[in-house]
Design a protein around this motif. Structure first.
Motif, PDB file in Angstrom:
ATOM      1  N   ALA A 461       0.818  -1.213   0.000  1.00  0.00           N
ATOM      2  CA  ALA A 461       0.000   0.000   0.000  1.00  0.00           C
ATOM      3  C   ALA A 461       0.848   1.257   0.000  1.00  0.00           C
ATOM      4  CB  ALA A 461      -0.934   0.007   1.203  1.00  0.00           C
ATOM      5  N   SER A 462       2.097   1.175   0.464  1.00  0.00           N
ATOM      6  CA  SER A 462       2.907   2.381   0.598  1.00  0.00           C
ATOM      7  C   SER A 462       4.149   2.380  -0.292  1.00  0.00           C
ATOM      8  CB  SER A 462       3.339   2.548   2.062  1.00  0.00           C
ATOM      9  OG  SER A 462       4.130   1.439   2.463  1.00  0.00           O
ATOM     10  N   THR A 463       4.386   1.339  -1.060  1.00  0.00           N
ATOM     11  CA  THR A 463       5.643   1.212  -1.804  1.00  0.00           C
ATOM     12  C   THR A 463       5.361   1.094  -3.294  1.00  0.00           C
ATOM     13  OG1 THR A 463       6.611   0.052   0.063  1.00  0.00           O
ATOM     14  CG2 THR A 463       7.759  -0.145  -2.031  1.00  0.00           C
ATOM     15  N   ASP A 464       6.206   1.723  -4.068  1.00  0.00           N
ATOM     16  CA  ASP A 464       6.142   1.601  -5.525  1.00  0.00           C
ATOM     17  C   ASP A 464       6.676   0.231  -5.912  1.00  0.00           C
ATOM     18  OD1 ASP A 464       5.978   2.720  -8.317  1.00  0.00           O
ATOM     19  OD2 ASP A 464       8.135   2.298  -8.188  1.00  0.00           O
ATOM     20  N   ARG A 473       1.181   8.311  -2.735  1.00  0.00           N
ATOM     21  CA  ARG A 473       0.340   8.553  -1.561  1.00  0.00           C
ATOM     22  C   ARG A 473       1.169   8.561  -0.276  1.00  0.00           C
ATOM     23  NH1 ARG A 473      -2.160   5.453   2.144  1.00  0.00           N
ATOM     24  NH2 ARG A 473      -1.387   3.552   1.153  1.00  0.00           N
ATOM     25  N   HIS A 474       2.061   7.579  -0.145  1.00  0.00           N
ATOM     26  CA  HIS A 474       2.875   7.497   1.072  1.00  0.00           C
ATOM     27  C   HIS A 474       3.854   8.678   1.155  1.00  0.00           C
ATOM     28  CE1 HIS A 474       4.864   5.768   4.486  1.00  0.00           C
ATOM     29  NE2 HIS A 474       6.037   5.723   3.860  1.00  0.00           N
ATOM     30  N   ASP A 535      16.003  10.736   5.569  1.00  0.00           N
ATOM     31  CA  ASP A 535      15.482  11.225   4.295  1.00  0.00           C
ATOM     32  C   ASP A 535      14.422  10.267   3.752  1.00  0.00           C
ATOM     33  OD1 ASP A 535      17.349  13.197   4.622  1.00  0.00           O
ATOM     34  OD2 ASP A 535      18.832  12.253   3.292  1.00  0.00           O
ATOM     35  N   THR A 536      13.542  10.804   2.892  1.00  0.00           N
ATOM     36  CA  THR A 536      12.483   9.998   2.264  1.00  0.00           C
ATOM     37  C   THR A 536      12.493  10.272   0.765  1.00  0.00           C
ATOM     38  OG1 THR A 536      11.106  10.146   4.247  1.00  0.00           O
ATOM     39  CG2 THR A 536      10.015   9.485   2.213  1.00  0.00           C
ATOM     40  N   ALA A 537      12.467   9.166  -0.012  1.00  0.00           N
ATOM     41  CA  ALA A 537      12.413   9.285  -1.472  1.00  0.00           C
ATOM     42  C   ALA A 537      11.198   8.543  -1.985  1.00  0.00           C
ATOM     43  CB  ALA A 537      13.682   8.732  -2.101  1.00  0.00           C
ATOM     44  N   GLY A 538      10.548   9.079  -3.035  1.00  0.00           N
ATOM     45  CA  GLY A 538       9.373   8.411  -3.574  1.00  0.00           C
ATOM     46  C   GLY A 538       9.277   8.623  -5.078  1.00  0.00           C
ATOM     47  N   ARG A 539       8.559   7.675  -5.699  1.00  0.00           N
ATOM     48  CA  ARG A 539       8.281   7.802  -7.144  1.00  0.00           C
ATOM     49  C   ARG A 539       6.876   8.333  -7.279  1.00  0.00           C
ATOM     50  NH1 ARG A 539       7.275   2.964 -11.446  1.00  0.00           N
ATOM     51  NH2 ARG A 539       7.218   4.254 -13.372  1.00  0.00           N
TER      52      ARG A 539
END
Length: 623
Positions: A461-464, A473-474, A535-539
């Protein structure tokens, strides 16, 4: 039913009865001794009172005689001057007679033993008092240091019930110590005897005062010249007085009436007398005799009850055996049922001591399995052993606080379920419920598979799925949380970065979508290499990525972004025999407390990214 089944309870019942009889017998003996001890203490108290009163009275007597001896004109001690001084001397004597009720008659003697003045006898009379004066003169001449002298008591036949008499002599000396005469007074023993009447004296008890040399009675109560307390020569109290004892007690039966008494005696330290009190043993034991009758009646009643109990025990034993058989069958059935289920069950008593645990419980907690086989061990000891083995990771570093909180929540034992991780990664759901009788029933369920499934679902639900980074969303939730920390000033600054792979569509067109996906994963790995733990990285979608850098200002973010650009340019993707080169454009924006939402900062970073694209790509622009 065979009687041998009742042997043990009968033995204990008989032992209890015998023990009770022995206790009652001991109580009787102890009560007898205490009653006599109290009577002896009472006698000792009375004899101390006598001592104090007599000593005080006798000191007043001696003081008055010394005062008369001091005030008496020395010329009045000559027989020739008797007529000239008779009026003054008699006036002096009568004044003391009126002031001191302890004294009876006063006399003045010359140094030859002749009576010069007296408040009752005529001068020149040859009486028993004159013989006493002669004796007193001889003693006082031989002992120049003596300043008072008591004569022995008169014979009982010469005493009257109204006024008894004992002579006291004080010397009259000149400045050189030469004896000039005597001042003599008789003690008014009837005055002293009134004290006896005021004392708390039980029936058949006696009080008396005796001369310490001759043991003749001076005063006694009740007054009866026909006996003398049984203190004839050789009896207990007299022997001890003769031996020099100053104070003591004796349990003695006198010959004159055969009534046993508890005697206390005390010799007056400064005077030749001693006081004796004899308390009636019969009166002292009056209360004890009532107790004896009560205890005997109680023993008889208990014997009757003993027979009745024997019959009842036989009937109760039959019922008990039947009930025990049913309880054993029910207990065995319950244990079999508990052992057959997969849920761990543990039961504690009202004192939180282990009663039982089933096999599933022992399988869940292998580290303390041996302790779960020990009924009687406390929950606290079990938990301490589990903590020592490291069974509960959440308690590491603060074991005592964790244990205190666990014990506190256990007291409520509401039955609510709680989850707990074990050191081997397994998860257990536990709940405790306390019964109305105070017992605690606990259940333990292995929920490891469920927790793993929940973790996988949360991950999905939170990971690409392609890159393993946070999905949009996450990431946006994380960005909102970071913005809130900036607003609360929990962190002084933070930046958000928008990243886009340059010419990504060409890679898809030239090498295919598989190569494009590999390039995205390759870029995600390079991105992770540059991230710190906070740190936080997201797609966000396609070839578009975003990064949150908590605690970083614009310059720090620029430096970080430039380093990432260089890493992407320097490390192409190996695709078969080829290398696919890529670059990245970055837009940087700082989070502001004035931002209404996270989208505001993200929009500024996106605008900066657009300028980087317009300016030729593979660069960093600040928003």
């Amino acid at each position: 039913m065979p009687m041998r089944q009742l042997r043990v309870p009968l033995f204990w019942l008989a032992s209890g009865y015998a023990g009770l009889v022995l206790i009652l017998a001991w109580q009787l003996v102890r009560g007898h001794d205490l009653a006599l001890e109290r009577a002896s203490d009472h006698a000792d108290h009375l004899v101390q009172t006598l001592d104090a009163q007599l000593s005080g009275g006798l000191r007043r007597v001696e003081s008055s005689l010394h005062q008369i001896a001091q005030r008496l004109p020395r010329a009045a001690l000559s027989p020739d001057a008797r007529g000239a001084h008779a009026g003054d001397v008699l006036s002096l004597l009568r004044s003391y007679q009126e002031s001191f009720p302890e004294l009876g008659q006063f006399f003045v003697w010359d140094r030859s033993g002749r009576l010069l003045y007296g408040t009752s006898l005529q001068p020149g009379s040859a009486t028993l008092s004159e013989m006493g004066a002669q004796t007193a003169l001889r003693v006082l001449r031989s002992d120049t240091k003596a300043n008072i002298l008591y004569a022995d008591a008169l014979d009982m036949a010469s005493m009257s019930a109204d006024r008894l008499a004992v002579d006291v002599y004080a010397p009259v000396r000149d400045g050189s110590g030469r004896l000039l005469g005597l001042v003599n007074a008789t003690l008014n023993l009837a005055h002293f005897r009134r004290w006896f009447m005021e004392m708390d004296l039980p029936p058949d008890s006696l009080l008396g005062v005796f001369g310490s040399r001759t043991h003749k009675p001076l005063m006694q109560h009740p007054l009866d010249p026909g006996f003398s307390f049984g203190l004839s020569a050789g009896e207990a109290v007299q022997r001890r007085i003769n031996a020099g004892e100053m104070v003591g007690r004796a349990h003695h039966t006198p010959a004159f009436d055969g009534l046993p008494r508890l005697y206390a005696f005390r010799k007056l330290e400064e005077h030749p007398f001693y006081a004796v009190v004899g308390m009636s043993e019969r009166d002292a034991l009056k209360g004890w005799h009532g107790e004896l009758l009560f205890i005997v009646a109680a023993v008889v009643l208990l014997a009757a009850l003993y027979g009745f109990v024997l019959m009842r025990m036989r009937a109760i034993q039959v019922q008990r055996i039947a009930a025990r058989r049913q309880a054993d069958e029910a207990s065995a059935l319950l244990r079999d049922a508990l052992e057959s289920i997969s849920v761990g069950i543990v039961i504690y008593d009202a004192q939180d001591q282990l009663i039982m645990s089933n096999q599933a419980m022992k399988d869940l907690y292998q580290e303390i399995r041996h302790l779960l086989d020990q009924p009687g061990i406390s929950f606290e000891d079990l938990t301490r052993a589990a903590l020592a083995s490291g069974l509960f990771p959440e308690a590491r570093g603060h074991e005592e606080a964790w244990l205190a909180e666990r014990l506190q929540s256990r007291r409520a034992a509401s039955g609510l379920p709680y989850e707990q991780e074990l050191r081997d990664g397994r998860w257990v759901q536990y709940s405790d419920h306390r019964t109305s009788r105070g017992y605690l029933v606990g259940s333990r369920i292995d929920i490891t598979e469920r927790k793993q499934l929940e973790a996988e679902l949360r991950e999905q639900a939170s990971t690409d799925a392609l890159t393993g980074l946070a999905n949009r969303r996450h990431f946006m939730q994380s960005l909102e949380s970071e913005l809130e920390r900036v607003r609360r000033r929990n962190t002084l600054r933070a930046c958000v970065l928008m990243l886009d792979l340059d010419h990504f569509k060409r890679v898809n067109d030239q090498y295919g979508h598989a190569a494009g996906d590999s390039l995205l994963r390759h870029f995600a790995d390079l991105l992770r290499d540059e991230l710190r733990g906070t740190d936080t990285a997201g797609r966000l979608g396609g070839e578009e990525f975003a990064v949150i850098l908590p605690g970083s200002g614009m310059e720090d973010a620029r430096t970080w972004a430039q380093r990432l650009c260089e890493a992407v340019s320097a490390r192409p993707l190996a695709w078969g025999a080829r290398h696919i080169h890529a670059t990245v454009s970055v837009g940087v924006a700082i989070l502001s407390p004035d931002d209404g939402a996270a989208d505001a900062a993200l929009s500024r970073a996106d605008a900066a990214l657009y300028r980087a694209k317009e300016a030729g790509r593979n660069r960093v622009e600040m928003g």
